[in-house]
Write a protein that holds these residues in place. Structure first.
Motif: not given
Length: 417
Positions: A265-271
């Motif tokens: 997911g984008p939120a997880f990748a954004g970490l």
């Protein structure tokens, strides 16, 4: 013990292939800093030595050799190096032990980065860039075997990210030590009580809930592309709430592809904020393999007197899609087969071969060999940019850019005062 000696001012201006004023209209503006190129020589005691090379250098055991290599069946003047526009070549100087590249004995033969080379009974790996990064020791940390260049490329950066409190991903194929590297990095932030590991292949929901209550400083997610999107979201929210908490994720699929395929997911990748470490497959870093074999031999209790040069050469030339784990399996199989010498016949399974590679200009951060190849192309074309471009398989504009990067003045005539 093999002795290395650099003779003839290898690092001096006198020892370099010089390009002075040319009627063809190109000259060197000055030497560029780089890591050098040459041969990597892993040793049974865990050390890794390097043998710097240059155009025209003669390798041999004699003090008259430009680069001295004293070892089993190495002749006084064993082989000569020639750099041409289309690559690097070894010319055997009628040595008694022979000169081999990729298992082929030849009077004259080309080399590409990662080729397994043998001077008589001395094994080496050809490295066309960053030679200085290979020198040091091969060490075992848990199940992970770490060479000097690996430490620079991804081990030390992983530890640095963890110390700085940054989430990051570790990407690469199976059997390359990604989970061990994640654990080594997590330990930079404290002992086992400070981190929690989630294996996406077997997620324990109750343990995950309990860990969230305990608030570990470091979350390790193995095979993150297989973690359910719902848990990815929960973990992202947890990291956002807990000051100082980070995620170290391992992936067998590149992160950008995993995001594009909807696995991450984008939120997880954004970490990770672009902090991605790549652990290359062994097929592309064959210079590590002899050192890995020696390190595994020490761990398995194999006496070095049982290990033959041809056995290490056969292993070094293989592809190893299963990583270090597969190498260890093959070594254990050879041990189980008998108590005699470990030679090529002791390898029972069919070893995969890595894809062949064609010569290419080395990376922009290490221009030494690229410079010599461009000089050769320009010399043989009498300074014609169009002709040199055809030889190198580049456009004329690319030749101009490469010449500028490598410190060569082209297209001008230099007059003498």
């Amino acid at each position: 013990m093999t002795q290395l000696h650099q003779a003839g001012g290898l690092n001096s201006q006198e020892g370099q292939s010089a390009v002075g004023p040319k009627s063809s209209g190109f000259y060197q503006k000055g030497a560029a800093a780089d890591g050098g190129w040459g041969f990597v020589l892993p040793r049974a005691d865990g050390t890794v030595e390097v043998l710097p090379a240059r155009n025209g250098a003669v390798i041999g055991s004699s003090e008259e050799a430009d680069v001295r290599l004293v070892g089993q069946d190495v002749s006084p003047l064993h082989a000569r190096i020639e750099v041409r526009a289309d690559g690097v070549y070894l010319e055997d100087l009628e040595s008694s032990g022979g000169t081999f590249v990729g298992g082929v004995r030849a009077q004259r033969i080309g080399m590409t980065h990662g080729d397994v080379v043998r001077f008589g009974g001395e094994l080496a790996i050809f490295a066309e860039r960053g030679l200085v990064n290979y020198e040091g020791r091969v060490e075992i940390e848990g199940p992970m075997v770490i060479g000097p260049r690996d430490r620079v490329a991804f081990v030390d950066p992983a530890r640095a990210h963890a110390r700085a409190g940054h989430s990051f991903s570790i990407e690469g194929g199976p059997g390359l030590g990604k989970s061990t590297l994640a654990l080594l990095a997590a330990e930079e932030r404290g002992g086992p009580a400070t981190h929690f590991t989630i294996d996406a292949n077997a997620v324990d929901g109750e343990a995950f809930t309990a860990a969230r209550a305990r608030k570990p400083a470091t979350w390790i997610v193995l095979r993150a592309e297989r973690l359910p999107r719902g848990l990815q979201t929960e973990l992202s929210q947890t990291i956002a709430r807990e000051s100082g908490a980070i995620v170290i994720a391992t992936l067998e699929t590149p992160l950008d592809r995993a995001v594009g395929d909807g696995l991450i997911g984008p939120a997880f990748a954004g970490l990770f904020n672009g902090r991605r470490l790549m652990v290359p497959p062994l097929a592309t870093r064959r210079e590590d393999i002899p050192g890995i074999v020696w390190a595994l031999a020490r761990r398995l209790g194999i006496d070095q007197s049982r290990i033959s040069v041809d056995w290490i050469e056969q292993i070094a030339r293989a592809g190893w899609p299963g990583g270090v784990t597969e190498i260890e399996e093959v070594m254990r199989e050879a041990l189980d087969a008998g108590d005699g010498p470990l030679d090529a016949k002791s390898v029972r399974r069919q070893l995969s071969r890595p894809p062949s590679s064609s010569p290419s200009l080395p990376a922009a951060d290490d221009p030494a060999l690229a410079r010599e190849r461009l000089v050769d192309a320009l010399s043989k074309s009498s300074g014609s940019i169009a002709s040199a471009a055809r030889t190198l398989g580049m456009s004329r504009q690319a030749v101009y850019r490469e010449a500028q990067r490598l410190g060569l003045e082209v297209g001008k005539r230099r007059t003498r005062g």
